[in-house]
Design an enzyme around this catalytic site. Structure first.
Site, short mmCIF file in Angstrom:
data_model
loop_
_atom_site.label_atom_id
_atom_site.label_comp_id
_atom_site.label_asym_id
_atom_site.label_seq_id
_atom_site.Cartn_x
_atom_site.Cartn_y
_atom_site.Cartn_z
N LYS A 34 11.54 8.37 6.56
CA LYS A 34 10.43 8.31 5.60
C LYS A 34 9.58 9.58 5.62
O LYS A 34 9.04 9.99 4.59
CB LYS A 34 9.57 7.08 5.88
CG LYS A 34 10.23 5.76 5.50
CD LYS A 34 9.28 4.60 5.72
CE LYS A 34 9.85 3.30 5.19
NZ LYS A 34 11.06 2.87 5.87
N GLU A 58 -0.24 6.53 5.47
CA GLU A 58 -0.50 6.97 4.10
C GLU A 58 -1.58 6.09 3.47
O GLU A 58 -1.86 4.98 3.94
CB GLU A 58 0.77 6.92 3.26
CG GLU A 58 1.33 5.53 3.03
CD GLU A 58 2.64 5.54 2.28
OE1 GLU A 58 3.23 6.62 2.13
OE2 GLU A 58 3.07 4.46 1.84
N GLU A 77 12.29 3.67 -4.57
CA GLU A 77 11.17 2.75 -4.67
C GLU A 77 9.90 3.50 -5.04
O GLU A 77 9.60 4.55 -4.47
CB GLU A 77 10.99 1.99 -3.35
CG GLU A 77 12.23 1.20 -2.96
CD GLU A 77 11.93 0.09 -1.96
OE1 GLU A 77 10.78 0.01 -1.50
OE2 GLU A 77 12.85 -0.69 -1.68
N GLU A 116 9.98 5.59 -1.07
CA GLU A 116 11.14 5.88 -0.24
C GLU A 116 12.40 5.70 -1.07
O GLU A 116 12.37 5.14 -2.17
CB GLU A 116 11.18 4.94 0.97
CG GLU A 116 11.31 3.47 0.60
CD GLU A 116 11.30 2.55 1.80
OE1 GLU A 116 11.71 3.02 2.88
OE2 GLU A 116 10.91 1.39 1.66
N ASN A 143 16.17 4.04 -0.66
CA ASN A 143 17.10 3.24 0.13
C ASN A 143 18.52 3.65 -0.23
O ASN A 143 18.99 3.40 -1.34
CB ASN A 143 16.89 1.75 -0.14
CG ASN A 143 15.54 1.29 0.36
OD1 ASN A 143 15.16 1.58 1.49
ND2 ASN A 143 14.79 0.60 -0.48
N PHE A 154 4.03 -20.08 6.65
CA PHE A 154 5.28 -19.32 6.51
C PHE A 154 5.89 -18.95 7.86
O PHE A 154 6.53 -17.91 8.01
CB PHE A 154 5.06 -18.05 5.68
CG PHE A 154 4.62 -18.31 4.27
CD1 PHE A 154 5.55 -18.56 3.28
CD2 PHE A 154 3.27 -18.34 3.94
CE1 PHE A 154 5.14 -18.82 1.99
CE2 PHE A 154 2.86 -18.61 2.65
CZ PHE A 154 3.80 -18.85 1.67
#
Length: 683
Positions: free
Chosen positions: A127, A211, A286, A303, A305, A363
């Protein structure tokens, strides 16, 4: 030979190995089988009986259940290729899919990699380095610090300079792991080391970058496809804004936000970035776009992928392109047969990820055995056409589990992916709701109700999405899709019908209950603390004086019922002790149904009081106790971290809910804990 070099002969692979597991392994095998290519599966101890192992033409055992001892060891994959004669490897996603050294290891053995070149993976997989490259290529990037961060104090200094909120990310991360959002210096100090640990544990790399966090953002990604002859295309965009803990939950294509002008600008920038690293195969760039920017011009690179994405089926559904097939053909050296002008948008597609997690309990991960598993569609066959990739009547299920199998703590908690296609977005969402109603999953918690609730949510239907959707719309957790009075009245009628059906059956057994008379009959139905007066009649019912019309086809022993009349729907029906449970349209309701003549007597029953667990810290999910933050005799305050439990490679901090003093500690660091295990007790 398989090469893109001019003048050299190109031939298709005869046998490929899939260096992955679960639903993506099944997905690759389906396309390879249609192409006439033999397949090899590799599997760990935990996957010995998995569907993908049975589907493949050959299977090779590669080690114990932990991925670090099986799927993540390149030497074992290379050895399996040599043993079986596999000429190429498809990596799927995760595991070794974005490891440049793995590609180089394959190439040194003259084994083709069905994916991009090692140089592109190395350039875009990091990254920090990828952001530097993006800047050089003229691509917009989010403001941040992309150098090496020395320690927590340095991280705080950087965050203060960027200004809050900031996002801390593991440099080699992905899939939502190794990420922490910080709104203050306190958050950075508390989360920086945890981010480093997650990066090291999940990816073998503890570097972190920081960031600026774009508030109210939309997550848009562009699908890229290139060959070895310099042709690179963009296959439109996907909207992936609905996320939880940075893990995508719902994906769709196209995006309800992106205009044709935006799509072209985004696509061309992403192609330029791909060309800068000599990219070929499938990949995804992305982007993040501010939801407040209605022009869509302020989009930023996040980024790239360098692999197939989990959500690739929605792109396949609207373009008709089989991305797995194209990856295989590109790896064999073939040119793309399509051009940018051939890429259109036909209809709308939505994908929901069905996870083993319990939305009713915050969750929490829910691993365990699938005691019952019945998807809405028992498999589908891709005949090579665009419609084939859309499943059956616009419904497609990609899964890799089976009834009686186990969703293991060692791997991703995904049970299945549900993909729907329709001419319009609204129709695709409606198909999701209907198909989700037809999922039957027992033995562990799952998020089917939650997904259905999202599909029905007014904000989702409007297309006003951001990555904060779940946090904003469910700030206090999920308690099921909302039900109005009319809906509850219909449920009351169905509950009464179920009890009536059971008692009629019981009355036919010699020596049991007296036969129930034919309708009309009156019942009291208690749902969610409310009582309904139900008069069952032939062809319908009257609930609290409101007449309702409809029928259903349910009989004793059936799991599902088709309801017709005022509302048409599919309902799951089951007996739970003395109560009934029905699940439909994103909510489960339980009811106690009594004949109207008996119901008044229920008021005299003694209520069972649950035990007091407030003095115990209970493990909410199966996992590994990574760290104990307190010791016996220590005074604690509300909100104070007590223990950190790792589950599904994610660290979960358990905090004190009230003031107190630690009496006993019942678990040790490094210990594997079961759900509801008592970690410590207060005085």
């Amino acid at each position: 030979m398989r090469s893109g070099t001019k003048g050299m002969q190109i031939s298709m692979f005869k046998k490929i190995l899939i260096a992955n597991r679960g639903e993506i392994a099944c997905r690759v095998i389906k396309t390879a089988r249609r192409m006439g290519i033999a397949t090899v599966a590799v599997y760990s101890d935990a996957d010995a009986r998995a569907p993908f192992v049975r589907m493949a033409d050959e299977a090779v055992h590669i080690g114990p259940a932990p991925a670090a001892e099986s799927y993540l060891i390149p030497e074992k994959i290379v050895a399996a290729c040599k043993e079986t004669g596999a000429e190429a490897v498809h990596p799927g996603y995760g595991f070794l899919s974005e490891r440049a050294s793995f590609v180089e290891a394959l190439e040194s053995e003259n084994i083709a990699f069905i994916g991009p070149p090692a140089g592109a993976i190395a350039a875009m997989g990091d990254k920090i380095e990828s952001k530097k490259l993006a800047k050089e290529a003229g691509v917009n990037v989010v403001p941040g610090f992309v150098g090496e961060i020395r320690d927590t104090d340095h991280a705080v200094e950087i965050a203060n300079e960027i200004t809050y909120p900031v996002m801390m990310k593991a440099s080699a991360g992905g899939g939502g792991k190794g990420m922490r959002l910080a709104y203050s210096e306190k958050d950075v100090r508390e989360g920086f080391e945890a981010t480093k640990r997650e990066g090291l544990n999940s990816f073998g790399d503890d570097r972190v970058f920081i960031e600026k966090f774009i508030e109210n953002p939309r997550h848009i990604e562009i699908q890229i496809l290139g060959d070895k002859h310099g042709n690179i295309l963009y296959l439109n965009e996907r909207e992936c804004s609905i996320q939880r803990r940075h893990q995508k939950v719902v994906e769709e294509a196209p995006s309800p936000f992106v205009t044709e002008k935006m799509r072209k600008a985004m696509g061309e920038q992403c192609v330029a970035l791909s060309r800068a690293v000599d990219y070929h195969s499938a990949g995804t760039v992305e982007l993040i776009v501010s939801g407040a920017d209605k022009t869509g011009e302020s989009f930023y690179f996040l980024e790239m992928n360098t692999r197939l994405q989990v959500e690739h089926p929605v792109t396949e559904a609207i373009t008709g392109v089989d991305l797995v097939e194209q990856m295989i053909r590109v790896a064999a050296g073939e040119k793309l047969e399509m051009t940018q002008d051939d890429i259109g948008i036909d209809g709308w597609s939505i994908e929901n990820r069905v996870y083993a997690e319990d939305p009713y309990r915050g969750f929490l991960p829910s691993t365990g055995r699938l005691v019952e598993y019945q998807p809405p569609l028992e498999g589908w066959t891709d005949d090579g056409s665009a419609n084939g990739r859309r499943g059956v009547d616009g419904v497609r299920v990609d899964d890799g589990v089976y009834e009686g199998g186990e969703v293991s703590m060692f791997y991703d908690p995904m049970i299945a992916k549900l993909i729907t296609w329709a001419p319009t977005r609204e129709e695709a969402a409606d198909k999701q709701i209907d198909a989700l109603d037809r999922f039957r999953i027992k033995g562990l918690g799952h998020n089917v109700d939650f997904l259905s609730a999202i599909m029905q949510h007014e904000r989702f239907r409007s297309g006003e999405l951001t990555t904060g959707f779940i946090a904003e719309e469910y700030p206090d957790g999920f308690e099921g899709a909302p039900s109005d009075d009319a809906w509850l009245r219909q449920m009351a009628a169905l509950f009464a019908g179920a009890e009536f059906t059971e008692q009629v059956r019981a009355g036919k057994i010699s020596g049991q209950l007296a036969p129930i008379p034919n309708p009309p009959s009156r019942w009291n139905v208690a749902i969610d603390g409310r009582n309904f007066d139900v008069l069952l009649e032939t062809g319908g019912a009257t609930v609290d004086g409101v007449q309702m019309f409809g029928t259903w086809d349910w009989e004793m022993g059936m799991h599902f019922a088709q309801v017709t009349g005022d509302n048409e729907m599919v309902v799951q029906v089951e007996r739970v002790g003395v109560r009934w449970r029905m699940t439909t349209r994103g909510a489960s309701h339980e009811a106690l149904v009594l004949p109207a003549t008996i119901a008044p007597l229920a008021e005299h029953m003694i209520e069972k009081v649950p035990p007091d667990l407030s003095k115990m810290l209970i493990c909410p999910m199966p996992g590994l106790l990574v760290k104990l933050h307190v010791s016996e005799g220590e005074e604690i305050q509300p909100g104070q971290p007590l223990a950190t439990v790792e589950a599904m490679k994610m660290e979960n901090i358990l905090r004190a809910e009230k003031e107190g003093k630690i009496a006993t500690i019942n678990a040790s660091e490094g210990e594997s804990l079961a759900v509801d295990a008592v970690i410590l007790e207060l005085e």
